[in-house]
Design an enzyme around this catalytic site. Structure first.
Site, PDB file in Angstrom:
ATOM      1  N   ARG A  37      41.874  35.214 -92.008  1.00 58.31           N
ATOM      2  CA  ARG A  37      42.884  34.883 -90.989  1.00 58.31           C
ATOM      3  C   ARG A  37      42.774  35.789 -89.763  1.00 58.31           C
ATOM      4  O   ARG A  37      43.791  36.170 -89.177  1.00 58.31           O
ATOM      5  CB  ARG A  37      44.303  34.985 -91.564  1.00 58.31           C
ATOM      6  CG  ARG A  37      44.626  33.817 -92.452  1.00 58.31           C
ATOM      7  CD  ARG A  37      46.115  33.514 -92.518  1.00 58.31           C
ATOM      8  NE  ARG A  37      46.353  32.897 -93.809  1.00 58.31           N
ATOM      9  CZ  ARG A  37      47.112  33.418 -94.756  1.00 58.31           C
ATOM     10  NH1 ARG A  37      47.773  34.527 -94.565  1.00 58.31           N
ATOM     11  NH2 ARG A  37      47.239  32.809 -95.907  1.00 58.31           N
ATOM     12  N   ARG A  41      48.224  34.179 -86.062  1.00 57.85           N
ATOM     13  CA  ARG A  41      49.443  34.368 -85.265  1.00 57.85           C
ATOM     14  C   ARG A  41      49.735  35.808 -84.888  1.00 57.85           C
ATOM     15  O   ARG A  41      50.615  36.064 -84.076  1.00 57.85           O
ATOM     16  CB  ARG A  41      50.643  33.793 -86.026  1.00 57.85           C
ATOM     17  CG  ARG A  41      50.681  32.277 -86.038  1.00 57.85           C
ATOM     18  CD  ARG A  41      51.787  31.756 -86.927  1.00 57.85           C
ATOM     19  NE  ARG A  41      51.540  32.042 -88.334  1.00 57.85           N
ATOM     20  CZ  ARG A  41      52.415  31.794 -89.315  1.00 57.85           C
ATOM     21  NH1 ARG A  41      53.606  31.304 -89.029  1.00 57.85           N
ATOM     22  NH2 ARG A  41      52.113  32.064 -90.564  1.00 57.85           N
ATOM     23  N   ARG A  50      48.321  27.993 -79.254  1.00 56.67           N
ATOM     24  CA  ARG A  50      48.852  27.058 -80.250  1.00 56.67           C
ATOM     25  C   ARG A  50      50.231  26.502 -79.886  1.00 56.67           C
ATOM     26  O   ARG A  50      50.666  25.502 -80.454  1.00 56.67           O
ATOM     27  CB  ARG A  50      48.970  27.778 -81.611  1.00 56.67           C
ATOM     28  CG  ARG A  50      47.721  27.851 -82.421  1.00 56.67           C
ATOM     29  CD  ARG A  50      47.546  26.716 -83.419  1.00 56.67           C
ATOM     30  NE  ARG A  50      48.670  26.592 -84.339  1.00 56.67           N
ATOM     31  CZ  ARG A  50      49.556  25.618 -84.290  1.00 56.67           C
ATOM     32  NH1 ARG A  50      49.500  24.687 -83.363  1.00 56.67           N
ATOM     33  NH2 ARG A  50      50.540  25.559 -85.170  1.00 56.67           N
ATOM     34  N   ASP A  86      41.687  24.513 -91.673  1.00 55.66           N
ATOM     35  CA  ASP A  86      42.631  24.696 -92.780  1.00 55.66           C
ATOM     36  C   ASP A  86      42.042  24.061 -94.032  1.00 55.66           C
ATOM     37  O   ASP A  86      41.313  23.073 -93.937  1.00 55.66           O
ATOM     38  CB  ASP A  86      43.968  24.030 -92.438  1.00 55.66           C
ATOM     39  CG  ASP A  86      45.065  24.470 -93.397  1.00 55.66           C
ATOM     40  OD1 ASP A  86      45.261  23.796 -94.430  1.00 55.66           O
ATOM     41  OD2 ASP A  86      45.717  25.504 -93.145  1.00 55.66           O
ATOM     42  N   TYR A 164      48.085  22.037-104.473  1.00 52.04           N
ATOM     43  CA  TYR A 164      48.865  21.631-103.286  1.00 52.04           C
ATOM     44  C   TYR A 164      49.202  20.137-103.328  1.00 52.04           C
ATOM     45  O   TYR A 164      50.296  19.720-102.963  1.00 52.04           O
ATOM     46  CB  TYR A 164      48.063  21.900-102.004  1.00 52.04           C
ATOM     47  CG  TYR A 164      48.217  23.285-101.444  1.00 52.04           C
ATOM     48  CD1 TYR A 164      49.436  23.723-100.919  1.00 52.04           C
ATOM     49  CD2 TYR A 164      47.133  24.162-101.402  1.00 52.04           C
ATOM     50  CE1 TYR A 164      49.573  24.998-100.369  1.00 52.04           C
ATOM     51  CE2 TYR A 164      47.258  25.440-100.852  1.00 52.04           C
ATOM     52  CZ  TYR A 164      48.484  25.845-100.347  1.00 52.04           C
ATOM     53  OH  TYR A 164      48.607  27.101 -99.808  1.00 52.04           O
TER      54      TYR A 164
END
Length: 367
Positions: A37, A41, A50, A86, A164
């Site tokens: 990552r 962010r 973004r 992703d 998921y």
């Protein structure tokens, strides 16, 4: 800059191959470092790029993926880039709808509830048609990197994606997905096989597009014990490495190093060492010497600083890095965190981590 005007291949010559050399077990002057990552962010420029876009719309824009992938490399002397994407693009390719819900994370509008729901999934996936946007992002980014560092492609592993698809999002217990393993073992294998087939084509497609290494994320390995892992995760992890390599050979594509990162799977390190990957990634819950003892000398290790160590003062980060390098050794080793960077981390502390790896490993190598 990430301009779409480019020659289709003819990639720029690689200037810093330290990461690839370490992955292949060759000697390096310094220990290479990258962060899971690293495009994320915690960077204000990432948040700005973004801001106006839906998350998965960003994933589908090669230009934005390229920009986000390059941002951390403008700030830090990292030794590798990892394409911004992703793991849930694979369930999307199978026909499932996933939305990113603010404050909640990825959410499946219709998770798999019954075995019959498997019939709703695409049984044959043309990865170029469904995931071509990732391939375009990789090719564009590989050109835009101008040979600065290698580009890593990735995928989620079958069990993690299955969990998921059944849970419908994150879960602390994975009880719904695990109940399938106990109640519907055959259907579970059917789903895992379907996922593995798509992942194999997807990873080969990433190399064809320009990825120079591949990482498989078994992020939810920690929810399985040794038996379930042995039955429902490991066989597919092995298959993927084997099939990707034989397809790369068949298609005369480069045989790129592959990394397996099975989070919290310290019970399976010996098996992972023989699963066909050049690199085994480690989370922060295992001692470096123990991992090395279990994995042996023929596989490169990657990891495993606790991401929360980056909240420490910069000098402390330097001390922790030095200790980590002394424990792993500077060769056959790629420095990384034991998980991804968190959104509230200070970019300067990430820089301190990267620089400490370079400085301490150079010093240890000299002496």
């Amino acid at each position: 800059t990430c301009s779409l005007l480019r020659s289709p291949k003819g990639f720029p010559k690689l200037k810093n191959d330290t990461f690839l050399r370490a992955a292949r077990g060759e000697e390096t002057e310094h220990t290479p470092v990258w962060c899971m990552r690293q495009a994320g962010r915690y960077l204000p420029e990432f948040r700005e790029t973004r801001a106006s876009q839906d998350f998965f719309a960003t994933c589908r824009s090669p230009k934005l993926c390229c920009e986000l992938t390059l941002q951390p490399l403008r700030r830090f002397p990292l030794d590798a880039a990892i394409i911004f994407s992703d793991i849930l693009v694979v369930p999307q390719a199978l026909g499932m709808e996933v939305v990113m819900v603010p404050g909640k994370g990825p959410t499946f509008t219709e998770p798999l509830k019954e075995v019959e729901d498997l019939l709703k999934l695409r049984q044959k996936v043309d990865v170029t048609a469904e995931l071509g946007y990732v391939f375009q992002a990789i090719t564009l980014t590989r050109h835009s990197l101008e040979g600065k560092v290698p580009l890593i492609g990735f995928s989620g592993a079958p069990w993690t994606l299955m969990s998921y698809m059944i849970e419908g999002g994150g879960s602390t217990t994975m009880a719904k997905a695990k109940s399938w393993l106990y109640r519907h073992p055959e259907a579970s294998h059917q789903l895992l096989r379907l996922l593995a087939n798509v992942i194999i084509d997807y990873l080969v497609g990433q190399v064809a597009a320009g990825a120079q290494a591949l990482q498989l994320f078994e992020s939810h390995a920690g929810h399985l014990g040794p038996e379930l892992f042995q039955d429902f995760a490991l066989p597919y992890i092995r298959d993927i490495a084997q099939a990707v390599k034989s397809k790369l050979k068949e298609e005369a594509l480069p045989l790129v190093p592959m990394i397996i990162f099975a989070k919290d799977a310290h019970y399976a390190l010996r098996d992972l060492a023989h699963a066909g990957y050049e690199v085994v990634g480690l989370d922060w819950t295992i001692r470096p010497q123990e991992a090395r003892a279990q994995i042996g000398k023929h596989v490169t290790l990657q990891g495993n600083l606790d991401p929360c160590a980056l909240y420490a003062p910069k000098e402390k980060i330097g001390e922790l890095v030095k200790k980590m390098l002394e424990n792993f050794g500077t060769q056959r080793y790629i420095a990384n965190l034991g998980h991804g960077l968190y959104p509230d981390m200070n970019p300067e502390h990430v820089g301190a981590f990267v620089e400490a790896v370079h400085a301490h490993s150079r010093h240890i190598n000299k002496h």
